[in-house]
Each structure stands twice: as structure tokens, then as C-alpha cells.
Motif scaffolding. Structure first.
Motif, short mmCIF file in Angstrom:
data_model
loop_
_atom_site.label_atom_id
_atom_site.label_comp_id
_atom_site.label_asym_id
_atom_site.label_seq_id
_atom_site.Cartn_x
_atom_site.Cartn_y
_atom_site.Cartn_z
N ASP A 104 0.82 -1.21 0.00
CA ASP A 104 0.00 0.00 0.00
C ASP A 104 0.86 1.27 0.00
O ASP A 104 0.58 2.23 -0.74
CB ASP A 104 -1.00 0.00 1.16
CG ASP A 104 -0.35 -0.24 2.52
OD1 ASP A 104 0.88 -0.39 2.58
OD2 ASP A 104 -1.09 -0.28 3.52
N ASP A 163 -9.88 5.27 -3.43
CA ASP A 163 -9.68 4.44 -2.24
C ASP A 163 -8.74 3.31 -2.59
O ASP A 163 -8.71 2.82 -3.73
CB ASP A 163 -11.01 3.87 -1.72
CG ASP A 163 -10.96 3.52 -0.23
OD1 ASP A 163 -9.84 3.48 0.33
OD2 ASP A 163 -12.03 3.29 0.35
N MET A 217 -7.65 -0.39 -0.83
CA MET A 217 -8.13 -1.32 0.19
C MET A 217 -7.26 -2.57 0.23
O MET A 217 -6.97 -3.18 -0.80
CB MET A 217 -9.58 -1.73 -0.11
CG MET A 217 -10.53 -0.57 -0.32
SD MET A 217 -12.21 -1.13 -0.70
CE MET A 217 -12.94 0.40 -1.28
N ASP A 218 -6.90 -2.97 1.45
CA ASP A 218 -6.23 -4.26 1.62
C ASP A 218 -7.30 -5.35 1.58
O ASP A 218 -8.47 -5.09 1.30
CB ASP A 218 -5.43 -4.29 2.92
CG ASP A 218 -6.29 -4.09 4.16
OD1 ASP A 218 -7.52 -4.12 4.06
OD2 ASP A 218 -5.70 -3.90 5.25
N ARG A 250 -10.36 -4.72 4.13
CA ARG A 250 -11.25 -3.65 3.73
C ARG A 250 -11.98 -3.97 2.43
O ARG A 250 -13.12 -3.57 2.23
CB ARG A 250 -10.49 -2.33 3.58
CG ARG A 250 -10.08 -1.71 4.91
CD ARG A 250 -9.69 -0.25 4.74
NE ARG A 250 -10.82 0.54 4.28
CZ ARG A 250 -10.76 1.36 3.24
NH1 ARG A 250 -9.65 1.48 2.52
NH2 ARG A 250 -11.83 2.06 2.89
N THR A 251 -11.31 -4.70 1.55
CA THR A 251 -11.99 -5.13 0.32
C THR A 251 -13.19 -5.99 0.66
O THR A 251 -14.29 -5.76 0.15
CB THR A 251 -11.02 -5.90 -0.59
OG1 THR A 251 -9.95 -5.03 -0.99
CG2 THR A 251 -11.74 -6.41 -1.84
N SER A 291 -14.93 -6.11 3.36
CA SER A 291 -15.99 -5.38 4.06
C SER A 291 -16.73 -4.41 3.15
O SER A 291 -17.84 -3.99 3.46
CB SER A 291 -15.42 -4.62 5.26
OG SER A 291 -14.56 -3.58 4.84
N ASN A 292 -16.11 -4.07 2.01
CA ASN A 292 -16.74 -3.11 1.10
C ASN A 292 -17.32 -3.74 -0.16
O ASN A 292 -17.91 -3.03 -0.98
CB ASN A 292 -15.73 -2.03 0.69
CG ASN A 292 -15.53 -0.99 1.77
OD1 ASN A 292 -16.33 -0.07 1.94
ND2 ASN A 292 -14.46 -1.14 2.54
#
Length: 231
Positions: free
Chosen positions: A189, A213, A215-216, A219-220, A222-223
Motif C-alpha cells: 500500500d 480508495d 483497500m487491503d 477492507r476489500t 468489508s466493502n
């Protein structure tokens, strides 16, 4: 009615048709955004299930664009890092909806090279050709470059890995309105952010010109389902 009169009427009709304003195939103001999706499907992917799930749900979101007037005529191009010198699939949200199964088959993870330099160069080439008015970029994968030929040397990649100077993501982000990077490896990142900062992209994020954005994996996950934005 004489032949001359008929000819005059026909000519008048032709002139009327020629002088009428020409609407484009989608209507006067209905050309949607252009999405380029770069999907990493080479040997650098260590969690194929997570990578394929991110692809499936992101493409599912893109098919939903067919339901909105502003985006139903969007253009979607998909390029893979294992076959980076050509577009793997191209079409509209409606076509993606109809052909989704075959598109997913084309994204299969393979034990081969994963060339980000060539993949993002392919995006750049097509942007130069098509000159989209609204450019939107999505990258899915760890952002680890294993360029062709990848069978030279010992094959080891040390992380964090600096983003190669030839990768066109930074320059493309200057022209884009939207950038999402998904499933980025935790060690990459900072490298990607440095690449974008060096190109001036993060200044555009600060000014509100670029919707961004990175995302790791966590986070990927969760989104997923809201990668394009929440209603």
C-alpha cells in the motif's frame, strides 16, 4: 404531376433529412462513463478464492449500472495481468450481465507472469485511442509486478516492491475521475501511494477531483457490494 415536380419534391425531402440534427445512437446526452478494470490473475495471487470473489462482486456492481440512465451506456474494458497486451473483454453493463459467466471464466488465476507494466500500458493505449470523457479505473489484486519474461533469475520477489516507473497508473489517475484499488497486499500500500503521490494524483484526491480508495484484503471484503460507492 410532372416528372420535374416529383424530382423537385424528392430533392426537397433529401435536403430536409440532411439538414436535420443528427442524434447519436444513445440519444443526445447519453454517453456513459468508461471503466477500465485491471485484474491480477498471475502467480502473485496467493489467495485465489478472495481474488475471484472480489472480481465477481465488483463485476456484479458494474452490471447494475444498466439500471440507471446516467450509466446504462457505460463502456467496460477488462484487462488481465496474465494476458496484459490485449483487452480480455469489452462491452456495456447489459452485455456484462448477459455474459458474466464467460467473463469470470476468462479471469481464472494462472501460475504465470503477472505484468502490471504491460497491463496498465494497455489501458493507456486504449485511453489514447478512445479519449473517454469520464475515465474510471479499478485495479483488483496485490499490486505485485512479475513482468514478462518471469522465468528468468530465481523467481523470488521481495516485498515491499517499488512500483516500476513504467507503470502508467499514476499518469492515468491524472485524467481519471474515479480510482479503486482492491485486495492490495499489506506490504504494497505504501509503495502504491508513493507512486500516486509522485504523479500528483493524491493532490487531486485532496481537491476532490479524484474519487479514490485503496483497500487491503480486509477492507476489500468489508466493502464488496459497495466498491462503486454507496447509495
Amino acid at each position: 404531376m410532372t416528372v420535374r415536380t416529383l424530382a423537385s419534391l424528392a430533392l426537397a425531402g433529401l435536403l430536409t433529412l440532411q439538414s436535420a440534427p443528427q442524434a447519436n445512437a444513445w440519444g443526445d446526452d447519453e454517453k456513459g462513463p468508461t471503466f477500465f478494470v485491471v485484474f491480477e490473475n498471475g502467480g502473485v495471487v496467493t489467495d485465489p478464492d478472495s481474488q475471484m470473489e472480489a472480481a465477481r462482486l465488483t463485476l456484479s456492481e458494474l452490471t447494475e449500472l444498466r439500471r440507471r440512465r446516467a450509466t446504462k451506456h457505460a463502456t467496460i474494458h477488462i484487462i488481465t495481468s496474465a494476458n496484459p497486451t490485449e483487452i480480455t473483454w469489452s462491452g456495456t453493463p447489459e452485455q456484462l450481465y448477459e455474459q458474466g459467466a464467460s467473463v469470470m471464466d476468462a479471469l481464472t488465476i494462472r501460475p504465470t507472469c503477472s505484468d502490471l507494466t504491460l497491463a496498465w500500458q494497455e489501458v493507456r493505449n486504449n485511453v489514447r485511442i478512445t479519449r473517454p470523457g469520464d475515465l474510471r479505473l479499478i485495479g483488483i489484486g496485490p499490486f505485485i509486478n512479475a513482468g514478462y519474461p518471469c522465468d528468468e533469475g530465481d523467481g523470488l520477489i521481495t516485498l515491499p516492491q517499488a512500483v516500476p516507473a513504467e507503470v502508467q497508473l499514476g499518469s492515468l489517475s491524472i485524467d481519471a475521475s474515479f480510482l479503486r484499488l482492491l485486495n492490495v497486499h499489506a506490504d504494497q500500500d505504501e509503495m502504491v501511494l508513493e507512486h500516486l503521490e509522485g504523479a500528483g494524483a493524491m493532490a487531486r484526491v485532496s481537491s476532490g477531483e479524484l474519487d479514490f480508495d485503496l483497500m487491503d484484503g480486509a477492507r476489500t471484503r468489508s466493502n464488496l457490494g459497495h466498491i462503486l460507492g454507496r447509495e
